[in-house]
Design a protein around this motif. Structure first.
Motif, PDB file in Angstrom:
ATOM      1  N   ALA A  29      18.430  -9.120 -22.389  1.00 31.44           N
ATOM      2  CA  ALA A  29      17.983 -10.129 -23.596  1.00 31.44           C
ATOM      3  C   ALA A  29      18.986  -8.421 -25.263  1.00 31.44           C
ATOM      4  O   ALA A  29      19.233  -8.967 -25.838  1.00 31.44           O
ATOM      5  N   ARG A  30      18.650  -7.716 -24.554  1.00 30.90           N
ATOM      6  CA  ARG A  30      20.064  -6.580 -25.602  1.00 30.90           C
ATOM      7  C   ARG A  30      21.926  -7.433 -26.014  1.00 30.90           C
ATOM      8  O   ARG A  30      22.133  -6.572 -25.990  1.00 30.90           O
ATOM      9  N   GLY A  31      21.860  -7.851 -23.897  1.00 33.80           N
ATOM     10  CA  GLY A  31      23.209  -8.027 -23.757  1.00 33.80           C
ATOM     11  C   GLY A  31      24.030  -7.461 -23.308  1.00 33.80           C
ATOM     12  O   GLY A  31      25.612  -7.670 -23.646  1.00 33.80           O
ATOM     13  N   GLU A  32      22.973  -6.434 -23.433  1.00 36.49           N
ATOM     14  CA  GLU A  32      24.335  -5.304 -22.142  1.00 36.49           C
ATOM     15  C   GLU A  32      25.919  -5.929 -21.090  1.00 36.49           C
ATOM     16  O   GLU A  32      25.096  -7.083 -21.084  1.00 36.49           O
ATOM     17  N   ASP A  33      26.476  -5.009 -21.418  1.00 36.82           N
ATOM     18  CA  ASP A  33      27.253  -5.713 -20.126  1.00 36.82           C
ATOM     19  C   ASP A  33      27.327  -5.770 -19.337  1.00 36.82           C
ATOM     20  O   ASP A  33      27.442  -4.152 -18.184  1.00 36.82           O
ATOM     21  N   VAL A  34      26.869  -6.133 -18.540  1.00 36.94           N
ATOM     22  CA  VAL A  34      26.117  -6.379 -17.069  1.00 36.94           C
ATOM     23  C   VAL A  34      26.654  -7.257 -16.186  1.00 36.94           C
ATOM     24  O   VAL A  34      26.728  -8.299 -16.665  1.00 36.94           O
ATOM     25  N   VAL A  35      26.825  -7.739 -15.058  1.00 34.11           N
ATOM     26  CA  VAL A  35      27.430  -8.293 -14.362  1.00 34.11           C
ATOM     27  C   VAL A  35      26.235  -8.749 -13.827  1.00 34.11           C
ATOM     28  O   VAL A  35      25.953  -7.722 -12.712  1.00 34.11           O
ATOM     29  N   TRP A  36      25.162  -9.850 -13.794  1.00 36.49           N
ATOM     30  CA  TRP A  36      24.552 -10.307 -13.012  1.00 36.49           C
ATOM     31  C   TRP A  36      25.034 -11.601 -11.631  1.00 36.49           C
ATOM     32  O   TRP A  36      25.260 -12.177 -11.828  1.00 36.49           O
ATOM     33  N   LEU A  37      24.519 -10.933 -10.823  1.00 39.22           N
ATOM     34  CA  LEU A  37      25.315 -11.070  -9.496  1.00 39.22           C
ATOM     35  C   LEU A  37      23.957 -11.832  -8.651  1.00 39.22           C
ATOM     36  O   LEU A  37      23.348 -11.204  -7.794  1.00 39.22           O
ATOM     37  N   ASP A  38      24.157 -13.338  -8.734  1.00 33.60           N
ATOM     38  CA  ASP A  38      23.268 -14.031  -7.741  1.00 33.60           C
ATOM     39  C   ASP A  38      23.628 -13.862  -5.955  1.00 33.60           C
ATOM     40  O   ASP A  38      24.795 -14.902  -5.982  1.00 33.60           O
TER      41      ASP A  38
END
Length: 119
Positions: A29-38
């Protein structure tokens, strides 16, 4: 002595950071610079995913991840329940990814915590 699948998963969990779903929802929600890897299979991915996630099925991780995600990235890996993601995060850690974590409880906990879903 041979190890069970459960033992391998628990060992992986002991070596990686796990992020709780409610914390992950806030990070997203904060839009942090994270790669969400599924790392789920394609048919699971097609049923819904974390918005903006990258898909690499667990079986293709070792041969694909380096071309897709820079080692300097902050990565949160998820699967359906948190087992494959723990194994994947541990593998990535061994491959030199220093800022990698597994989503505890996986997709199920994400949805249960009210996380956004993309079709």
């Amino acid at each position: 002595m041979p190890k069970s699948g459960t033992e391998l998963i628990n060992e992986a969990r002991s070596r990686v950071t796990e992020v709780r779903a409610r914390d992950a929802v806030q990070i997203h929600a904060r839009g942090e610079d994270v790669v969400w890897l599924d790392v789920r299979e394609r048919n699971e991915w097609n049923l819904g995913r974390i918005p903006g996630a990258t898909h690499i099925a667990r079986g293709n991780l070792e041969t694909t991840v380096e071309q897709t995600i820079p080692r300097s990235s902050q990565v949160i890996v998820y699967c359906a329940s948190g087992s494959r993601s723990a194994l994947a995060a541990d593998t990535m850690r061994q491959m030199g990814y220093e800022k990698v974590a597994s989503l505890a409880g996986g997709w199920r906990e994400w949805v249960g915590a009210g996380g956004d879903v993309e079709d």
